[in-house]
Design an enzyme around this catalytic site. Sequence first.
Site, PDB file in Angstrom:
ATOM      1  N   TRP A   4       0.846  -1.189   0.000  1.00 42.79           N
ATOM      2  CA  TRP A   4       0.000   0.000   0.000  1.00 42.79           C
ATOM      3  C   TRP A   4       0.884   1.242   0.000  1.00 42.79           C
ATOM      4  CZ3 TRP A   4      -4.613  -0.487  -1.612  1.00 42.79           C
ATOM      5  CH2 TRP A   4      -5.325  -1.671  -1.364  1.00 42.79           C
TER       6      TRP A   4
ATOM      7  N   SER B  66       7.025   6.300  -0.553  1.00 41.22           N
ATOM      8  CA  SER B  66       7.021   5.437   0.624  1.00 41.22           C
ATOM      9  C   SER B  66       5.809   4.526   0.546  1.00 41.22           C
ATOM     10  CB  SER B  66       6.979   6.249   1.921  1.00 41.22           C
ATOM     11  OG  SER B  66       7.128   5.390   3.045  1.00 41.22           O
ATOM     12  N   SER B  67       5.925   3.364   1.182  1.00 40.29           N
ATOM     13  CA  SER B  67       4.826   2.411   1.154  1.00 40.29           C
ATOM     14  C   SER B  67       4.933   1.463   2.339  1.00 40.29           C
ATOM     15  CB  SER B  67       4.846   1.602  -0.149  1.00 40.29           C
ATOM     16  OG  SER B  67       5.990   0.753  -0.188  1.00 40.29           O
ATOM     17  N   SER B  68       3.832   0.770   2.590  1.00 42.18           N
ATOM     18  CA  SER B  68       3.848  -0.369   3.486  1.00 42.18           C
ATOM     19  C   SER B  68       3.988  -1.601   2.601  1.00 42.18           C
ATOM     20  CB  SER B  68       2.559  -0.433   4.315  1.00 42.18           C
ATOM     21  OG  SER B  68       2.574  -1.560   5.179  1.00 42.18           O
TER      22      SER B  68
END
Length: 376
Positions: A75, A97-99
């Site tokens: 995500w 940026s991400s998870s």
Amino acid sequence: MTVDSTALRRALTERICGGGARTDRAWCAAVGAVARELFVDTAVYRSGGGSWEPVRRADVSEEEWLGLVYSDTTWVTQVDGTSAADADGPVVGSPTSSSTLPSLVVRTLEVAGLQDGDKVLEIGTGTGYSTAILCHRLGEGNVTSVEFDAGLAASAAGHLRAAGYGPTLVNGDGLQGHQEGAEYDAVVATCAVRYIPRHWLWQLRDGGTITTALSGWILASGLIRLTLDDEGAATGRFEGDRISYMLARPHERPPRPMFHRLPGQSRASRVDPGLLQDWTGLFVAQLAAPSAEFWNSGNDGRVVLADVATGSQAWSDAGEVHQHGPLRLWDQVEDALLAWQGAGSPDQTAFGMTVTDETQTVWLGEPGGPNWQLPV
């Protein structure tokens, strides 16, 4: 209504680890223990139609939100520095940026071969989710994590506190490592790099390891684990995984103008440009042209290469290749692809890498085989 995520964590763990897919069950236990919803704040981006659309927790049901969080999905949480929570509507740009999808987090840590008690330097805290997974397995006292973005670093610290973990967190350039915590048993990067930073080597103990994705401006990548010997050289072989991490921000491509074809020399190509549609073929092209960008120019297998450093170009059309500028980009790529084909067109597990203070070399087959120098 508050929804208990325990069953969702259990289901995610089964998706990642079921059927004997993982050899180190301790990472599976960590996935089951760490509440991922604590690390995605109140909004994420969803891709759609060439833009990124924010999805807000407040706008969906709790069941839908947690279902989204516990899907094995990356995500995106920030695009060109704008967090999903701050976006007024769809935005256009590149994720910053991400998870990361939990299965890739687990796979990377599994490749790293970490053992109980290992002291680890993580490069790229991001949301803090992978940091929490490390803390659960190794203990927070053995985990140091470095994040380049000050806002992300502060947010991750809050996430980790909420989850009950207190590792050493550093806001700074992860490519410089963190000398105060050295020596480390392992460096694990949750971003990709164009080459291995020397500081990572210098801060490892003898026999320590570096696990990272090696990528570049063509955006091909390979996952590798390097082991440092007592003479200061690190060596390893690539895994066969088709993985992708965002490039570390200091290694990102510089801004470029719009591409315009310039007149140049033309000839018949000795290899099919369609080889760049192959995962490993594109990786080989990147080794040969490390400062070039790549994109498809149509649905018929035509390709375009543009060198960021020199402005050199190469593009294919109807079996011919056209080249302009001081670098003959297609000559370089073509020679590398022919060497790869001559070895039987193997996957990335046939490639390895040797890193010293002076040079960084990716080789095919064995260290004495065909090889390419990285742009250190």
